[in-house]
Design a protein around this motif. Sequence first.
Motif, short mmCIF file in Angstrom:
data_model
loop_
_atom_site.label_atom_id
_atom_site.label_comp_id
_atom_site.label_asym_id
_atom_site.label_seq_id
_atom_site.Cartn_x
_atom_site.Cartn_y
_atom_site.Cartn_z
N PHE A 87 25.87 51.14 44.45
CA PHE A 87 25.58 49.73 44.73
C PHE A 87 24.61 49.11 43.72
O PHE A 87 24.42 47.91 43.71
CB PHE A 87 24.95 49.60 46.12
N ARG A 106 22.74 47.69 40.37
CA ARG A 106 23.21 46.79 39.31
C ARG A 106 22.58 47.19 37.98
O ARG A 106 21.50 47.76 37.95
CB ARG A 106 22.76 45.36 39.64
N ASP A 146 31.86 49.93 48.73
CA ASP A 146 31.79 49.19 47.46
C ASP A 146 33.16 48.64 47.11
O ASP A 146 33.29 47.48 46.69
CB ASP A 146 31.29 50.14 46.37
N LEU A 147 34.19 49.43 47.32
CA LEU A 147 35.56 48.99 47.01
C LEU A 147 35.92 47.80 47.89
O LEU A 147 36.51 46.81 47.43
CB LEU A 147 36.53 50.14 47.25
N GLU A 193 33.87 45.60 49.27
CA GLU A 193 33.13 44.40 48.85
C GLU A 193 33.69 43.83 47.56
O GLU A 193 33.84 42.62 47.42
CB GLU A 193 31.66 44.75 48.65
N LYS A 194 34.00 44.73 46.63
CA LYS A 194 34.47 44.25 45.33
C LYS A 194 35.83 43.60 45.45
O LYS A 194 36.19 42.74 44.66
CB LYS A 194 34.55 45.42 44.34
N SER A 195 36.62 44.06 46.43
CA SER A 195 38.00 43.58 46.49
C SER A 195 38.14 42.33 47.36
O SER A 195 39.24 41.87 47.59
CB SER A 195 38.91 44.69 47.00
N SER A 196 37.00 41.82 47.88
CA SER A 196 37.15 40.60 48.69
C SER A 196 37.47 39.45 47.74
O SER A 196 36.89 39.30 46.68
CB SER A 196 35.86 40.34 49.46
N SER A 197 38.46 38.68 48.15
CA SER A 197 38.92 37.62 47.26
C SER A 197 39.49 36.50 48.13
O SER A 197 40.00 36.75 49.22
CB SER A 197 39.99 38.18 46.33
N GLY A 242 42.61 41.05 45.59
CA GLY A 242 41.30 41.58 45.20
C GLY A 242 41.39 43.02 44.75
O GLY A 242 40.74 43.43 43.78
N GLN A 244 40.86 44.85 40.43
CA GLN A 244 39.94 45.89 39.92
C GLN A 244 40.59 46.65 38.77
O GLN A 244 41.80 46.88 38.76
CB GLN A 244 39.59 46.86 41.04
N TYR A 300 37.73 51.42 37.05
CA TYR A 300 37.01 51.38 38.32
C TYR A 300 37.68 52.32 39.32
O TYR A 300 37.02 53.12 39.99
CB TYR A 300 36.95 49.96 38.87
#
Lengths: 668, 156
Positions: A411, A413, A468-469, A471-475, A482, A486, A490
Motif C-alpha cells: 500500500f 507510495r 490493493d487489486l 482498490e486499483k481496479s475501481s473505475s 478497471g 492494470q 502489475y
Amino acid sequence: MYPELGQLALILALLLAVLLSVVPLAGSLTGRNNLQAFARPLASGVFVFVGLAFAVLTHAFVTDDFSVAYVANNSNSLLPWYYKFSAVWGGHEGSLLLWILMLAGWTLAVAIFSRRLPAVMISQVLSVLGMVCVGFLLFIVITSNPFDRLLPNVPADGADLNPLLQDFGLIVHPPMLYMGYVGFAVAFAFAIAALINGRLDAAWARWSRPWTTVAWAFLSLGIALGSWWAYYELGWGGWWFWDPVENASLLPWLSGTALMHSLAVTEKRGVFKSWTVLLAIVTFSLSLLGAFLVRSGVLTSVHSFAADPERGTFLLGLLAVTVIASLALYAFRAPVVHVRSRYGSFSREVFLLLNNVLLVSATILVVVGTLYPLVLDYLELGKLSIGEPFFNLTFSPLAVATGLLLGAGIFSRWKKTDGGWLARKLLWPLAISIVATTAVLIGYGGFKPWAFLGVFSAMWVTVATFWDLWEKSSSRKGRLHGLKRQSRSYYGMVLGHLGLAITMAGATVVSNYGIERDVRMVPGDVATVGDYHFVFRDIGARQGANFTAQYGTFDVMLDGERVSVLHPEKRQYSVGMSVMTEADIDAGLFRDIFVAIGERITDEAWAIRLQYKPLVRWLWLGSLFMAAGGFLAIADRRYRIREGADTKVQTDTVAPEPGSATSAGVTS
Amino acid sequence: MHPIRKKRLTIVLFLLVGLAIAVGLTTYALRQNINLFYDPTQISAGEAPVDVRIRAGGMVEEGSVLRDPDSLMVEFKVTDFNASVPVQYTGILPDLFAEGQGVVAMGRLNESGRFVADQVLAKHDENYMPPEVADALEKASKGRHAASGSAETVSY
C-alpha cells in the motif's frame, strides 16, 4: 569420429568466445563501430559451436557409443530412450556442457532481443558474457572433457545411469535450474557494462530488469522441481533438507529476489544504484559459488559429482577472479554515480530497502550455515554439520518478517507515505487475516505459535494483495474495465506475491500438521494415520524395463470408504544391483497420502512409511505462480515501447552527464 | 540534521539492526545445532560426550545387523576396523544400507556406550564413501600400522 568433432567444436567455441570477450569491448572503448559490429555474429558463433558439441554428445548417448568414457559411465543399452537423452546431463561433464549451452543461449538471446540498445552497451554486455563463456569453456576443455574416449578397450555395455536419476524429475530439473543460474550472468553483464561506461541510470535498470526477472522465474521453477523430485523420489516424503546443494540454489534465488526489487526502485526512482549493481555482482557470484560447491567434491550430497581437486581449484579460481575483478571495478567506478532523487523515511523506497535487508540477511544466514562446516573442515578445526534445526530456527523468522513487511509495503507510495494513513489502511486487512488464520488453524486442529505466524503472514500477503487489486481496479466504467487497465507487470507482481503466500502457507501447514508414521506391517494389517486407515492387502512382484520390483497394495480408507489404492515399490536394478524405493502418492490439492515400503523385516513383515501431508502441493504451486508472475511481468508492453523511446532519450541524457559519457573515452 | 545525512543515518541504522538480528540469531542457533563428528575409535575411547546430539560414522560390521522381528528396531555395529560402537535405531533404514558399507548416523550416546541413532544416512551410489568415514578409516588404519609396526596391507 563424431566425438572428436564435438571436442573440436568446443575448442572453436572457446576461440570465438575469446574473440567475443575482447573485440567488441575494445571497439566500444575506442569507439570503432566496425569492431563493435562483431559482437552479435560472435555471440551466434559461440552458440552454434556449443550447440554442435551438445548435439554430438546427445548422439553418442542415443546410439550407445560406449567408446566415449562419459557415455559408458552414465548410460546403458537397456536404458529407455528418454533416459538416454536426459543422461546427457546426468554426470559432471555433460551437465557442465548443458550449463555452457544455456550460457551461450542467453548470450545469443541478449544479442537478438537487444536491438534497440545503444551499440556501446550491447558490445560491452556481450563481451562480458563472452568472458564468462571463456571461463566455463576453458573449464570444460581443460578439466572435464565429455568426449574422452575409452580406446582401444571399448566396454561392451555402460555402467548405467544412477537409478535415482532415472526419473522425469531429472529430465526437467537441471535445465530449468541452470537457466536460472546462468541467467543471472546477463544481469551481471549489464551491471559490469554499466560500471565500465559509467551509465548507471534508469535506462540501464530497465534493460536488465526483464532479464533478471526471467532468470529468477526459471530458478524458481528449477528449485521447485528439485524439491518435488526429492519429495517423491529420494526424500521419503521430505521436500527440503537444507542440504548444502539445495542451499547453493537458494542463495542466488534469495539475492536474485532482492535484486529484482532493488532494480524496480532503481528504474522507477533512480536510487539504490550502487546497491543494485553490487547485488547483481553478488547474485552471479553466488551462482558461481553454487557451481563450485556442487562440482568440486567438497560436499557430500546426491548432487555432488566425483571429486577431482583440479576441478575445485579451477572453479575457485574462476569465482575469485570474478569476485575480485568485479568488486575492483565496482570500487573504482561506483562513486561516479550520484543520487538526485529524495525519498522520505516512510515510503515505498524504504519498504523495498527493508525487503532487501531481510533477503540479504537470509542470504548471509544460509551462506554461514552452508560454508561454516566446510571452512572448519578445511582448516582442520574439526568435522561438524549444521542441520535443519539451525536453518528452521533462523530462516523462519526472516520469512515471516518478509511477509509482514510485504503486506504493508504493497500500500505504500513512492517518495512519501503518511504513517497514519497507512495504519488506517492496514486495519481491515489485519482483522481479516487474523480471523481467517484462526479459522484455518482450528480447521487443522490446534494452535501452534509457528503455524499461526506462518499462516498469518501468508494470509496477510494474500489479503493485502487482493485489497490493493480491488482498490486499483475501481473505475467509473465498471470493475472489468478497471481490471483490464492494470498493466501486465502489475499482474506479474500480484501473481508473484500470491505465489510467495501460497508457498509459505504450504510450508507452514505441512511442517506443523503433517503426520508421519513408520510401522511394521504384515499383509492384512491396518494402520491409522490421522483420519485415514491404511489396509496392507498383499505384496506382489513385477518386471520393469531394466529392473525387477516388489510392490505392495494398500487401500486407503476414510470414514469407511475407500479413497484410493496405492502401489509403492521396491526396485532392484539389474545393472548396478542397486535398490530403489518408489513411493506411491495419492496427490490432492489439499492433502497428499504417501506410502513407501522400507526393508523386509521377516518373511512376512515389512517396514512401511505412511504419511499424511496437508497442503504439500502448495509448495510447488506457489513456485508456479511466482514463475508465471515473472514471465507475465516481462510481457509488459512498456518494455518494448520505452526501449524504443530510450534510444532517443539516451542521446539527450548523455549531455547532462559528461563525466560518465566521456569516461569510456578517457579510460581507453 | 541535513535531510540527506538523516536519511543515510536511517539506512545505516536499518542495516545495522538487520545485521545484528541476523548475527544474534545465527550465533544462538549455531550454538544449539552444531553436530560434531566422532569416529568409532574416539567414541570407544570415551572422547565423545554422552547425551549430546553427535554424528558417528564408519563401516557396518559384517554379521552385526540384528533386527527385532516385532518392531522397526534394528541394532548394528559401526566399525573403523580398530574399534566398534553398537548402534540402535528405530525406523526405516536407507535403501543402500548394508553390511560392509559406510554409514553416518545422527543421534546420542547413552550411559552404557550405546549410540541411539535417530537418523541413518548411507551412501548414494556404489562408488561413494562419506568423506568422514573415509577419513576415519584412514586414520584408524594408520593408527593400527603404528601400533603393530607391521607392513601388512589392509584392503577394504
